[in-house]
Design a protein around this motif. Structure first.
Motif, PDB file in Angstrom:
ATOM      1  N   MET F   1       0.681  -1.160   0.297  1.00 35.59           N
ATOM      2  CA  MET F   1       0.375   0.294   0.017  1.00 35.59           C
ATOM      3  C   MET F   1       0.756   1.221   0.325  1.00 35.59           C
ATOM      4  O   MET F   1       2.332   1.390   0.522  1.00 35.59           O
ATOM      5  N   THR F   2       0.157   2.529  -0.343  1.00 38.29           N
ATOM      6  CA  THR F   2       1.359   3.426  -0.894  1.00 38.29           C
ATOM      7  C   THR F   2       0.609   4.522  -0.048  1.00 38.29           C
ATOM      8  O   THR F   2       0.730   5.635  -0.458  1.00 38.29           O
ATOM      9  N   LYS F   3      -0.144   4.215   1.337  1.00 39.74           N
ATOM     10  CA  LYS F   3      -1.079   5.389   1.855  1.00 39.74           C
ATOM     11  C   LYS F   3       0.676   6.427   2.360  1.00 39.74           C
ATOM     12  O   LYS F   3       1.616   5.494   3.310  1.00 39.74           O
ATOM     13  N   PRO F   4       0.175   7.317   2.030  1.00 42.50           N
ATOM     14  CA  PRO F   4       1.091   8.592   2.848  1.00 42.50           C
ATOM     15  C   PRO F   4       1.436   7.733   4.708  1.00 42.50           C
ATOM     16  O   PRO F   4       0.133   7.945   5.145  1.00 42.50           O
ATOM     17  N   ILE F   5       2.990   7.920   5.184  1.00 41.51           N
ATOM     18  CA  ILE F   5       2.607   7.824   6.760  1.00 41.51           C
ATOM     19  C   ILE F   5       2.573   8.770   7.738  1.00 41.51           C
ATOM     20  O   ILE F   5       2.539   8.931   9.004  1.00 41.51           O
ATOM     21  N   SER F   6       2.889   9.838   6.819  1.00 40.62           N
ATOM     22  CA  SER F   6       2.814  11.610   7.869  1.00 40.62           C
ATOM     23  C   SER F   6       2.839  12.791   6.847  1.00 40.62           C
ATOM     24  O   SER F   6       2.718  12.309   5.186  1.00 40.62           O
ATOM     25  N   LYS F   7       2.013  13.560   7.340  1.00 41.37           N
ATOM     26  CA  LYS F   7       1.277  14.233   6.383  1.00 41.37           C
ATOM     27  C   LYS F   7       3.216  15.761   6.101  1.00 41.37           C
ATOM     28  O   LYS F   7       3.234  16.439   5.355  1.00 41.37           O
ATOM     29  N   TYR F   8       4.111  15.357   6.783  1.00 45.07           N
ATOM     30  CA  TYR F   8       5.204  15.593   6.698  1.00 45.07           C
ATOM     31  C   TYR F   8       6.469  14.953   6.333  1.00 45.07           C
ATOM     32  O   TYR F   8       6.373  14.012   5.819  1.00 45.07           O
ATOM     33  N   PRO F   9       7.248  15.499   5.358  1.00 47.55           N
ATOM     34  CA  PRO F   9       8.540  14.837   4.581  1.00 47.55           C
ATOM     35  C   PRO F   9       9.170  13.178   5.538  1.00 47.55           C
ATOM     36  O   PRO F   9       9.439  13.675   6.391  1.00 47.55           O
ATOM     37  N   VAL F  10       9.553  12.425   5.159  1.00 47.17           N
ATOM     38  CA  VAL F  10       9.964  10.696   5.719  1.00 47.17           C
ATOM     39  C   VAL F  10      11.273  10.650   5.225  1.00 47.17           C
ATOM     40  O   VAL F  10      11.291  11.139   3.852  1.00 47.17           O
ATOM     41  N   PRO F  11      12.154  11.211   5.712  1.00 49.97           N
ATOM     42  CA  PRO F  11      13.636  11.024   5.608  1.00 49.97           C
ATOM     43  C   PRO F  11      13.800   9.873   5.216  1.00 49.97           C
ATOM     44  O   PRO F  11      13.298   9.110   5.371  1.00 49.97           O
ATOM     45  N   LYS F  12      14.401   9.833   4.513  1.00 54.37           N
ATOM     46  CA  LYS F  12      15.120   8.020   3.899  1.00 54.37           C
ATOM     47  C   LYS F  12      16.412   7.624   4.800  1.00 54.37           C
ATOM     48  O   LYS F  12      16.919   8.914   4.956  1.00 54.37           O
ATOM     49  N   LEU F  13      16.215   6.497   5.091  1.00 50.47           N
ATOM     50  CA  LEU F  13      17.524   5.413   5.704  1.00 50.47           C
ATOM     51  C   LEU F  13      19.013   6.564   5.219  1.00 50.47           C
ATOM     52  O   LEU F  13      19.486   6.705   6.436  1.00 50.47           O
ATOM     53  N   GLU F  14      19.292   6.456   3.633  1.00 46.01           N
ATOM     54  CA  GLU F  14      20.535   6.678   3.811  1.00 46.01           C
ATOM     55  C   GLU F  14      20.860   8.413   4.254  1.00 46.01           C
ATOM     56  O   GLU F  14      21.858   8.251   4.455  1.00 46.01           O
ATOM     57  N   GLU F  15      19.633   9.177   4.601  1.00 39.87           N
ATOM     58  CA  GLU F  15      19.828  10.356   4.665  1.00 39.87           C
ATOM     59  C   GLU F  15      20.645  10.494   6.028  1.00 39.87           C
ATOM     60  O   GLU F  15      20.670  12.238   6.820  1.00 39.87           O
ATOM     61  N   LEU F  16      19.542   9.721   6.864  1.00 38.24           N
ATOM     62  CA  LEU F  16      19.743  10.027   8.617  1.00 38.24           C
ATOM     63  C   LEU F  16      21.423  10.175   9.244  1.00 38.24           C
ATOM     64  O   LEU F  16      21.987   9.286   8.593  1.00 38.24           O
ATOM     65  N   PRO F  17      21.653  10.760  10.299  1.00 39.06           N
ATOM     66  CA  PRO F  17      22.236  10.708  10.851  1.00 39.06           C
ATOM     67  C   PRO F  17      23.014   9.217  11.179  1.00 39.06           C
ATOM     68  O   PRO F  17      21.441   8.721  11.051  1.00 39.06           O
ATOM     69  N   GLU F  18      23.359   8.913  11.856  1.00 38.54           N
ATOM     70  CA  GLU F  18      24.644   7.733  12.187  1.00 38.54           C
ATOM     71  C   GLU F  18      23.301   6.700  13.069  1.00 38.54           C
ATOM     72  O   GLU F  18      22.938   5.901  12.549  1.00 38.54           O
ATOM     73  N   ASP F  19      23.500   7.641  14.110  1.00 41.55           N
ATOM     74  CA  ASP F  19      23.082   6.898  15.325  1.00 41.55           C
ATOM     75  C   ASP F  19      21.499   6.465  15.649  1.00 41.55           C
ATOM     76  O   ASP F  19      20.930   5.673  15.544  1.00 41.55           O
ATOM     77  N   ILE F  20      20.867   7.687  14.416  1.00 39.97           N
ATOM     78  CA  ILE F  20      19.433   7.386  14.159  1.00 39.97           C
ATOM     79  C   ILE F  20      18.869   6.016  13.233  1.00 39.97           C
ATOM     80  O   ILE F  20      18.126   5.324  13.450  1.00 39.97           O
ATOM     81  N   ARG F  21      20.440   6.310  12.109  1.00 38.63           N
ATOM     82  CA  ARG F  21      19.547   4.365  11.279  1.00 38.63           C
ATOM     83  C   ARG F  21      20.175   4.043  11.852  1.00 38.63           C
ATOM     84  O   ARG F  21      19.301   2.616  12.032  1.00 38.63           O
ATOM     85  N   GLY F  22      21.160   3.837  12.952  1.00 41.44           N
ATOM     86  CA  GLY F  22      21.628   2.627  13.620  1.00 41.44           C
ATOM     87  C   GLY F  22      19.954   2.021  14.731  1.00 41.44           C
ATOM     88  O   GLY F  22      20.526   0.848  14.354  1.00 41.44           O
ATOM     89  N   ARG F  23      20.089   3.171  15.191  1.00 42.25           N
ATOM     90  CA  ARG F  23      18.439   2.646  15.953  1.00 42.25           C
ATOM     91  C   ARG F  23      17.605   1.698  15.056  1.00 42.25           C
ATOM     92  O   ARG F  23      16.802   0.972  15.779  1.00 42.25           O
ATOM     93  N   MET F  24      17.064   2.291  13.846  1.00 43.29           N
ATOM     94  CA  MET F  24      16.174   1.672  13.291  1.00 43.29           C
ATOM     95  C   MET F  24      16.396   0.859  12.484  1.00 43.29           C
ATOM     96  O   MET F  24      15.664  -0.534  12.684  1.00 43.29           O
ATOM     97  N   LEU F  25      18.003   0.295  12.335  1.00 45.88           N
ATOM     98  CA  LEU F  25      18.174  -0.842  11.771  1.00 45.88           C
ATOM     99  C   LEU F  25      18.326  -2.381  13.348  1.00 45.88           C
ATOM    100  O   LEU F  25      17.796  -2.990  12.517  1.00 45.88           O
ATOM    101  N   GLU F  26      18.784  -1.605  14.019  1.00 47.23           N
ATOM    102  CA  GLU F  26      18.239  -2.279  15.210  1.00 47.23           C
ATOM    103  C   GLU F  26      16.493  -3.179  15.396  1.00 47.23           C
ATOM    104  O   GLU F  26      16.619  -3.746  15.669  1.00 47.23           O
ATOM    105  N   VAL F  27      16.057  -2.147  15.598  1.00 43.44           N
ATOM    106  CA  VAL F  27      14.735  -3.099  15.800  1.00 43.44           C
ATOM    107  C   VAL F  27      13.912  -3.084  14.055  1.00 43.44           C
ATOM    108  O   VAL F  27      13.327  -4.182  14.588  1.00 43.44           O
ATOM    109  N   GLN F  28      14.835  -2.734  12.858  1.00 45.12           N
ATOM    110  CA  GLN F  28      13.978  -3.993  12.053  1.00 45.12           C
ATOM    111  C   GLN F  28      14.453  -5.234  12.582  1.00 45.12           C
ATOM    112  O   GLN F  28      13.495  -5.987  12.170  1.00 45.12           O
ATOM    113  N   GLN F  29      15.891  -5.599  12.843  1.00 48.62           N
ATOM    114  CA  GLN F  29      16.113  -6.717  12.653  1.00 48.62           C
ATOM    115  C   GLN F  29      15.498  -7.310  13.754  1.00 48.62           C
ATOM    116  O   GLN F  29      15.070  -8.509  13.716  1.00 48.62           O
TER     117      GLN F  29
END
Lengths: 194, 194, 194, 194, 194, 194
Positions: F1-29
């Protein structure tokens, strides 16, 4: 007066199914007029039959609640829902059953300040809470009623009458059901000699 | 699990009048179990008959509302009334009619933010207003619905379903009606092969 | 009937200051009885004088509002405050001024669904908002009234009457002021021949 | 600053009836300025006289409530009604009577969390309930006050002050009465040497 | 005064982790005292750090909202939540940022009637709606803000500040956080010469 | 499904600061997907860090509340705030921690009628009161919790979790955060074999 009694079409007596017309003639015989709830709900015969079957099951059954007490529930909860038809029509019926020309106005304005017994006030506290915030009713509310001498079956009656008029108030608001002129004075003065 | 399904006595199938038992067996045949609303309301057979006659008149009739839309009304208004039985049981039915495993949770939480059409949101705005503050419904609310393409008869359906579940929610709260375990998963996963 | 008309001592006519007794005899002359608001508030003569001075300044002045319209404001706002004395007593006065036996019950139950003009409904919308949530009144509400033809002075009248009965309703609730039996039937039937 | 102090015309001192002008000059003598409630309500001299007669009867009488306590009632109930004039002006008076620069802000924000005695909190609980939901006051609320040592006459004072400011708050909202700049700092710092 | 500033233990400066003590000494340097929110939340150092990190991210960032406007949001929403600490402390900060000794009292009592621009009132309407009934915020509310010139990022700021103080107000109520005496007069009178 | 998940821009993983991307990958794991609260709040990295620091401080600490009980607080208060993201996502987590496929739906609809212990119901009564009317919490409410065996630190946990999700619910409403499809079924059926 020619004010409409419903936003929806009102069937003519002669167009109605036999059982529904029969019921109307019966109430006309007794009351001298046909209350508009009959005429207006007859727009949908099946729902009409279900509504009045429910009504009779609750309002005519043997119960620990007197008929006046059952009408008090209708008047108090309908007043909180600001339903013109139900307050005016059932206020009339309450005056007649209670043989008290003041009781309906008092209950409609504020049951807690009406000339009622503590038992009746507890009954209406419960009914009004169930009517306006059903989610707030707790087992402690049942216990309060038990302490006033209501049986479990009486509590069902209180709750079910409240529920039925929750439905009825919403239908009356929905279709802008208008009360018959006759109700305003019923039970306030002695009936005219026949 | 042996948690009670009602504060009131629940009749045994074999003690019930023929027509009521028949209805239960029919639903059991279809659904695989008897929803507790049948078992618990059967404590009062006459009220049972009136309730389900009203239910069928509204939920089974030809209507401008789809069956899924009618269940949305039940779920949205029951959620505002915080009624566990009706939200869980009719949420299941809504998932099945809508063939959508997410819709019931969304509607129960906040219909205004659910994946619905503007027309459906307008329908539920009206229903929830009538459910919680019936006195606040005005002719302008009818006009809003008309502008979304609802006919006068559709509006009656919306209002009457809301009214019937105003009654139903109050009965369920009153008797502490418990939802069957089966409802929780219905419509969320493909049904097991028969 | 010997039900108390106040939680507080009710002075005897002969104990009262001359001006207060005079006022009571005057109203008795006109109405045939002394409304309990006079007897019960006379417990505090200075407050009595101030209250009725305020009352007369608003209710007897030349105004763009008819006397019936001013009583409508009292009945509608007192009903929202669930004040038995004010709804019953001023309901009677409203029936008489409006020469309409139904209007008071309709306004007390739901002014939005009463047999009123759009101008009168707008007036009562404003009054009820000011009565229950005074903080919610905005300049836009004044403009709505202006669009219905009310002058700035008329709006002062609407607001000040609402304010005075905000006080009056609170006093009546505080002292449990009871309405005279005479009010219930006034304006519903032709007055008895003198 | 030249911001208007009322939506309505504000009479000039020299145009006013003698008694009203006299009252204003008296208060100006004492306070150093004329509070806007005098100037703005003088638009209607008769109502002005009634309002201040009522005010004096309650606020100047011998009472079981101290003057500071009476002002607390004004501040607490006016804050619940979100009335800028009354909170700011009577907050100043409260600070002065209580000789406490913090008390008015505390009471306006949340009397239940202010530096008050349990007796004072009970007084304000009652006043705020009567102010916002007068229909909810019950005999049990009177008993709670009696248990805190309030006499029946004290309770009349609490209720009547609440009632008078129910009126006053509505007038101030209606006419958009603006508080004098002087009030903001009164009672927060020592008065300047004369 | 020795009134407790929290229901919970308040750590001594010397017991605190270095970073937290450092932050406190810094604010003390600047303000002349340590606001109690620092001392009381330091009972839980990790939560302290997260809270102030969030606070700084929102209150110190470059934003389309001025610092005074951000404090207005805090004062208005905290007043609707009746939070003594936040209204008194942030009222002081608002007075200082806005260089206006009246603005905080006005905003706390009723932002709609305060000396604000229409843009600021729209901002506070949105914030107060989100603060008290977050479920009622709709896309139309965003559009209203856009029409007043707020960017999408400004709206995030308004919402996030409202959200952070929704948390802060609840913590302050929970632990009965007491405002420092110093706040009451800050920004009302010129600061004493150093 | 392609419904938007926020009214605001959603950053891409690769654009994110290291610590934030790291946290996301951890939870994804761990969870198999990245919950949208991570992706959507990452639009503002500083606020993201503060939010999750607060979250972890409360949800991961040693506490007298079990992890399931902490999630109950989130689900119950978020349901009263009608927050789709938080009810759906934390409902899933609650089902898993409690190992109970029914509990989240029950708590979301009406915690008072859910299959909970009296202690848990008292906890949620307190949390929901603090969530919706924080000003109404009194010392007596703390005592009620103490009587159910909660320590002062447990009460801080209950209050702080309620506060954090008061913030979270407002952010989710503000940005129209959409729940991941994965949450709907989590904890309702056995996880698929890995």
């Amino acid at each position: 007066m020619t004010k409409p009694i419903s936003k929806y079409p009102v069937p003519k007596l002669e167009e109605l199914p036999e059982d529904i017309r029969g019921r109307m003639l019966e109430v006309q015989q007794k009351a001298g007029f046909i209350p508009n709830v009959f005429l207006t709900l007859a727009h949908r015969p099946e729902e009409f039959r279900a509504f009045f079957a429910y009504h009779d099951a609750l309002m005519l059954r043997n119960s620990g609640l007197s008929k006046a007490e059952r009408e008090m529930i209708v008047v108090a909860t309908s007043a909180r829902n600001q339903c013109p038809y139900c307050v005016i029509a059932h206020g009339a019926v309450l005056r007649i059953y209670a043989k008290d020309p003041q009781i309906a106005d008092q209950v409609a304005i504020h049951h807690g300040k009406a000339d009622l017994t503590p038992r009746q006030k507890a009954m209406l506290d419960f009914a009004c809470k169930l009517a306006r915030t059903p989610e707030a009713v707790t087992p402690a509310d049942h216990e309060t009623l038990r302490a006033h001498g209501f049986s479990e079956e009486d509590i069902w009656d209180i709750g079910a009458i409240t529920g039925l008029f929750a439905l009825s108030n919403r239908m009356a608001h929905l279709i802008e059901m208008r009360a018959n002129d006759e109700f305003y004075l019923m039970g306030r003065v002695p009936p005219p000699p026949k």
